[in-house]
Design an enzyme around this catalytic site. Structure first.
Site, short mmCIF file in Angstrom:
data_model
loop_
_atom_site.label_atom_id
_atom_site.label_comp_id
_atom_site.label_asym_id
_atom_site.label_seq_id
_atom_site.Cartn_x
_atom_site.Cartn_y
_atom_site.Cartn_z
CB SER A 17 19.62 39.85 11.09
OG SER A 17 18.89 40.93 11.59
CG ASP A 26 20.73 45.36 12.83
OD1 ASP A 26 19.82 44.69 13.34
OD2 ASP A 26 21.09 45.21 11.65
#
Length: 449
Positions: free
Chosen positions: A96, A242
């Site tokens: 991430s 995301d």
């Protein structure tokens, strides 16, 4: 307590605590948990991701599980493809927003949502006991999946007024952060007839442009390009696509809380009597806004898993975190940077007003966050010292010290890095600055004792 899973999946420094041997055995545990295939594998642009993908697919094949590899895709694209294309589960190889030396694994269930905290513990138990599936009658096979991005973009577009958005010919600045949304967000804007300006569009696992995490401090280029081109909106994505941080039409960077509030207002106007899920560290104005539209708010511990897995059984329409993670239940109960961009364009097309005006219509909100390096062993002393000083505090996730309804501070250890995060909200910027500096000093003092 989970030993390997953090706030969001399993992460570590590649070839140090996150070795190929560890990846192999943990994949056997995850495959045993899934029980059957096919499993979809995707990854971000980190240098170590392709080789990890090969280890993951071969480990799954060795216990008889078929898998397909989608290649570089954003995390929400993989999750949506798992759900819409009929997979038994998915494995996203990503760390991430962590720096480039990290990598990780994020499993998602057949419903396209991250697995629950309880299921994380089941996987860890399988891993520790080494109780994987026995040698299969037939080895699994690995193929490719070429439909993921198309399915993802079609899914997003189905939830907004695409014709109205197309008619506006919006100017949009995308700071792709050298990350995975580079394979989908520009295509999405093209499909909706937006004029697009790209920053950091080349996928590069070293994240040379601004780092993998968009922050107000590293988005000056986004602000500049928005102002120079008189753009309607700017957006910056994190490494796996995301999360998203917005920039308004004047070039001001919005906090995750602020963009979540303006999107929630837009969605609840069309869908009153809905449910919103958010974490303990989000600002208090979401309750004010929800009440206006006869809607309710549920609070969870920090982490997208907590929010997502609360949205599924409750049927919540909206979920969000203060860090720019926004979830739209009608699409999928996961953070999704491109779906969030679609909702923002839908808001601008519907209202016909510039984003600055939409933001001005919100109740005033003053929130901030910071972080301090802190090793795991110092956390218990830190929390217990603060609890002693503030005995009425909420200690369900770190510690949340509530001074009154508009003034609070929350301190919790990061689940992904050796740091402690400090969040605060106040009724004015001046009080917020004072509150934050007081608690940064307090926390630093306790840690250094």
């Amino acid at each position: 307590m989970a030993k390997f899973f953090g706030t969001n999946g399993i992460r570590g420094v590649f070839d140090e605590d996150f070795t190929l041997e560890f990846v192999h055995d943990m994949t056997l545990a995850i495959g045993t948990y899934f029980g059957k295939g096919p499993v979809l594998i995707g990854y971000d642009g980190r240098e170590s991701s392709p080789v990890i993908s090969k280890v993951v697919s071969s480990a799954l094949n060795s216990i008889g599980i078929d898998c397909n590899v989608a290649g570089i895709v954003p995390t929400p694209c993989l999750e949506f493809a798992v759900k819409s294309l009929g997979y038994s589960g998915g494995l996203m190889i990503t760390a991430s927003h962590n720096p480039s030396q990290y990598n990780g694994i994020k499993p998602c269930a057949s419903d396209g949502v991250e697995i629950s905290r309880e299921d994380e513990l089941i996987i860890e138990d399988i891993y520790l006991q080494k109780k994987w599936l026995e040698k299969p009658v037939k080895w699994g096979v690995t193929g490719t999946e070429n439909r993921a991005i198309e399915a993802y973009l079609k899914g997003i577009i189905s939830h907004v007024d695409s014709k109205l958005i197309e008619s506006k010919h919006f100017k949009v600045v995308l700071d792709l952060g050298n990350g995975a949304q580079a394979v989908s967000a520009p295509n999405f804007c093209e499909l909706l007839d937006c004029e697009t300006f790209l920053i950091n569009q080349k996928i590069d696992g070293a994240f040379p442009g601004r780092g993998s995490e968009p922050t107000p401090q590293n988005l000056s280029e986004l602000s500049k390009i928005v102002r120079e081109n008189n753009a309607d909106v700017g957006i910056a994505f994190d490494g796996d696509g995301d999360r998203s941080i917005f920039c308004d039409n004047k070039g001001d960077i919005l906090t995750g809380d602020k963009s979540a509030l303006v999107l929630t207002q837009h969605i609840l106007k069309k869908n009153p009597n809905s449910l919103v899920v958010t974490c303990l560290n989000s600002g208090s104005n979401i309750e004010v806004l929800a009440e206006k539209f006869d809607s309710k708010v549920i609070r969870t511990k920090v982490g997208s898993v907590e929010v997502s897995r609360k949205m599924v059984p409750t049927g919540a329409l909206i979920g969000f975190e203060e860090n720019g993670g926004f979830m739209y239940g009608k699409h999928n109960q996961v953070r999704d940077g491109c779906m969030t961009l679609a909702l923002m364009l839908d808001l601008l097309a519907t209202s016909g007003k510039p984003l600055t005006e939409e933001i001005a219509s919100l109740p005033p909100s003053f929130t901030t966050k910071d972080k301090i390096p802190c090793s795991a062993e110092k956390i218990p002393k830190l929390i217990s010292s603060l609890k002693e000083e503030f005995p009425n505090s909420d200690i369900s996730d770190g510690i949340k010290i509530t001074l009154d309804s508009k003034n609070w501070v929350m301190i919790r250890p990061s689940g992904t890095e050796p740091i402690v995060r400090i969040y605060a909200e106040s009724e004015s910027q001046e009080k917020l600055d004072t509150l934050m500096s007081e608690y940064l000093e307090k926390v630093s003092s306790i840690i250094s004792r």
